[in-house]
Design an enzyme around this catalytic site. Structure first.
Site, short mmCIF file in Angstrom:
data_model
loop_
_atom_site.label_atom_id
_atom_site.label_comp_id
_atom_site.label_asym_id
_atom_site.label_seq_id
_atom_site.Cartn_x
_atom_site.Cartn_y
_atom_site.Cartn_z
N ARG A 234 0.86 -1.18 0.00
CA ARG A 234 0.00 0.00 0.00
C ARG A 234 0.90 1.23 0.00
NH1 ARG A 234 -3.44 -2.82 -1.54
NH2 ARG A 234 -5.50 -3.25 -0.66
N GLU A 263 -2.83 7.70 -4.50
CA GLU A 263 -3.26 7.10 -5.76
C GLU A 263 -4.74 7.25 -6.05
OE1 GLU A 263 -2.16 2.90 -4.98
OE2 GLU A 263 -4.29 2.43 -5.11
N HIS A 295 -1.36 0.23 -9.74
CA HIS A 295 -2.08 -0.75 -8.91
C HIS A 295 -2.66 -1.88 -9.78
CE1 HIS A 295 -3.99 -1.04 -4.68
NE2 HIS A 295 -3.88 -2.25 -5.21
P1 NAD Z 1 -1.11 -11.45 4.50
O1 NAD Z 1 -2.03 -11.00 5.59
O2 NAD Z 1 -1.13 -12.88 4.08
O3 NAD Z 1 0.41 -11.07 4.89
C1 NAD Z 1 0.78 -9.86 5.47
C2 NAD Z 1 1.94 -10.13 6.40
O4 NAD Z 1 2.39 -8.89 6.94
C3 NAD Z 1 1.56 -11.03 7.59
O5 NAD Z 1 2.45 -12.12 7.70
C4 NAD Z 1 1.66 -10.09 8.79
O6 NAD Z 1 2.06 -10.75 9.98
C5 NAD Z 1 2.73 -9.11 8.31
N1 NAD Z 1 2.75 -7.87 9.07
C6 NAD Z 1 1.72 -7.23 9.67
N2 NAD Z 1 2.19 -6.14 10.32
C7 NAD Z 1 3.54 -6.11 10.11
C8 NAD Z 1 4.56 -5.24 10.55
N3 NAD Z 1 4.30 -4.19 11.34
N4 NAD Z 1 5.84 -5.50 10.16
C9 NAD Z 1 6.12 -6.59 9.38
N5 NAD Z 1 5.17 -7.46 8.95
C10 NAD Z 1 3.90 -7.21 9.32
O7 NAD Z 1 -1.41 -10.48 3.27
P2 NAD Z 1 -1.03 -10.70 1.75
O8 NAD Z 1 -2.17 -11.38 1.06
O9 NAD Z 1 0.34 -11.27 1.65
O10 NAD Z 1 -1.03 -9.18 1.24
C11 NAD Z 1 -0.08 -8.24 1.74
C12 NAD Z 1 -0.51 -6.84 1.34
O11 NAD Z 1 -0.39 -6.70 -0.07
C13 NAD Z 1 -2.00 -6.54 1.62
O12 NAD Z 1 -2.19 -6.07 2.94
C14 NAD Z 1 -2.31 -5.48 0.60
O13 NAD Z 1 -2.11 -4.21 1.18
C15 NAD Z 1 -1.28 -5.68 -0.49
N6 NAD Z 1 -1.89 -6.12 -1.77
C16 NAD Z 1 -1.60 -5.40 -2.88
C17 NAD Z 1 -2.15 -5.79 -4.10
C18 NAD Z 1 -1.84 -5.05 -5.38
O14 NAD Z 1 -2.55 -5.24 -6.40
N7 NAD Z 1 -0.82 -4.23 -5.43
C19 NAD Z 1 -3.01 -6.89 -4.17
C20 NAD Z 1 -3.25 -7.62 -3.00
C21 NAD Z 1 -2.69 -7.23 -1.80
#
Ligand code: NAD
Length: 337
Positions: A234, A263, A295
């Site tokens: 994000r 964005e 995105h």
């Molecule tokens: P997920 O919940 O499986 O993984 C997120 C990880 O981040 C978890 O392991 C969590 O413990 C960790 N985390 C939380 N707080 C943290 C911190 N302070 N420091 C370090 N690690 C921390 O989520 P995911 O499916 O892997 O997605 C991750 C992120 O990707 C989503 O939250 C979303 O914002 C983003 N995303 C972007 C797109 C895109 O099109 N660009 C699409 C999907 C998701």
């Protein structure tokens, strides 16, 4: 159930209609982004369906609840745009799509890394102009380089699998280490250590108060000089102004972004005949070592099918039981951390 679908693009409609064929919900597709003003369009609808740049702050949720909406069905995994305490107080259920294709995002992340490293974006233009000179296109081998993955959940894990195939040394930082990543060879270290050792840092944590501006003026001095920074999580996980200073100083050697703090006023629209009014974004576009996509990391056939399928399942389960399949709430988030 009657569902008002905000921020609809033709592809959303295509995939949602296909997923809804058997369920038979009444879907109203709206171009409008959800805001306090457009919330009135949800009058008489039991559910609304929203995407990443829709406004789901307390005043908007209040408007939705007042107009009889019971469910907010997000077409995304991230839910940082929803005021969850306000939703709970208003009795609004919030559902999301927890996993639709971590491969889509992880693969796009690698596309940004490879394109930036081997300057594919510059080579593409040069060759079309008949310029076959190689000066300025020098890359490095990914093999043997250290990649730091911040957030080793679903997407971080898939990325670790891909990068282990490239022969990278993998570092991870997460509040909850993932055994599958450890099995892939990820060594968990503190955030400071990860930033100091990594040739490439890739961000895959959610946007929370703890991760907001994780890469900032304070953390830039910790980075390895000339490193590559990739953000497909994000936008606000990095402080864009600070990173621009890092690019000018050479601390950040290259930057790949699929997301941007501001964005919402830019992405998902064709603004090609308009003046970009965001000077920070415009400055980013001037760097030869910055590659930005709008995105689109999630944007694959498989991901859109899964997003639509899970969204319709969320709506159907809410319609029959009052509880969506993948509800997200303050309590669930608190229980997870
Ligand atoms: P997920 O919940 O499986 O993984 C997120 C990880 O981040 C978890 O392991 C969590 O413990 C960790 N985390 C939380 N707080 C943290 C911190 N302070 N420091 C370090 N690690 C921390 O989520 P995911 O499916 O892997 O997605 C991750 C992120 O990707 C989503 O939250 C979303 O914002 C983003 N995303 C972007 C797109 C895109 O099109 N660009 C699409 C999907 C998701």
């Amino acid at each position: 159930m009657r569902v008002a679908v905000f921020s609809t693009k033709p592809y959303d409609r295509h995939f949602l209609e296909a997923a809804n064929a058997a369920a038979g919900h009444e879907l109203l597709f709206l171009d409008a982004r959800l805001s306090k003003e457009s919330a009135a369009l949800a009058e008489g609808f039991g559910a609304i369906c929203a995407f990443v740049n829709d406004d789901l702050s307390a005043p908007v949720l209040k408007e939705l609840a007042r107009r009889g909406v019971g469910l907010v069905a997000l077409r995304s995994a991230g839910f940082n745009n929803v005021d969850l305490p306000a939703a709970r107080d208003l009795g609004l259920a919030v559902a999301r799509v927890p996993a639709y294709s971590p491969h889509a995002v992880a693969e796009h992340t690698v596309a940004l890394m490879l394109a930036l490293n081997r300057k594919v974006h510059r080579a593409y233009n040069r060759v079309r102009e008949g310029n076959f000179a190689l000066e300025g296109l020098l890359g490095f081998a990914l093999h043997g380089k250290t990649v730091g993955i911040v957030g080793t959940g679903k997407i971080g894990e898939v990325l670790a699998g891909i990068l282990s195939g490239f022969g990278c040394r993998l570092l991870g930082h997460d509040v909850a280490p993932n055994p599958a990543c450890e099995a892939l060879g990820v060594a968990y270290v503190s955030r400071e250590e990860l930033l100091a050792q990594s040739d490439i840092v890739s961000l895959h944590c959610p946007l929370t108060p703890e991760t907001h501006h994780m890469i900032s003026a304070d953390t830039l001095p910790q980075l390895k000089r000339g490193m590559m920074l990739i953000n497909t999580s994000r936008g606000a996980v990095i402080d864009t102004r600070a990173v621009i200073r890092g690019l000018k100083d050479g601390i950040v050697g290259s930057l790949g972004l699929d997301v941007y703090e501001e964005e919402a006023d830019l992405f998902f629209e064709d603004l090609s005949d308009k003046v970009i009014r965001d000077d920070v974004f415009a400055r980013l576009l001037t760097f030869p070592n910055v590659l930005i996509t709008g995105h689109q990391a999630f944007f694959t056939q498989e991901a859109l099918e899964n997003i639509a399928g899970t969204t319709i399942a969320n709506i159907s389960t809410f319609a029959t039981s009052g509880q969506a399949l993948h509800e997200v709430s303050v309590e669930k988030i608190a229980g997870r951390s």
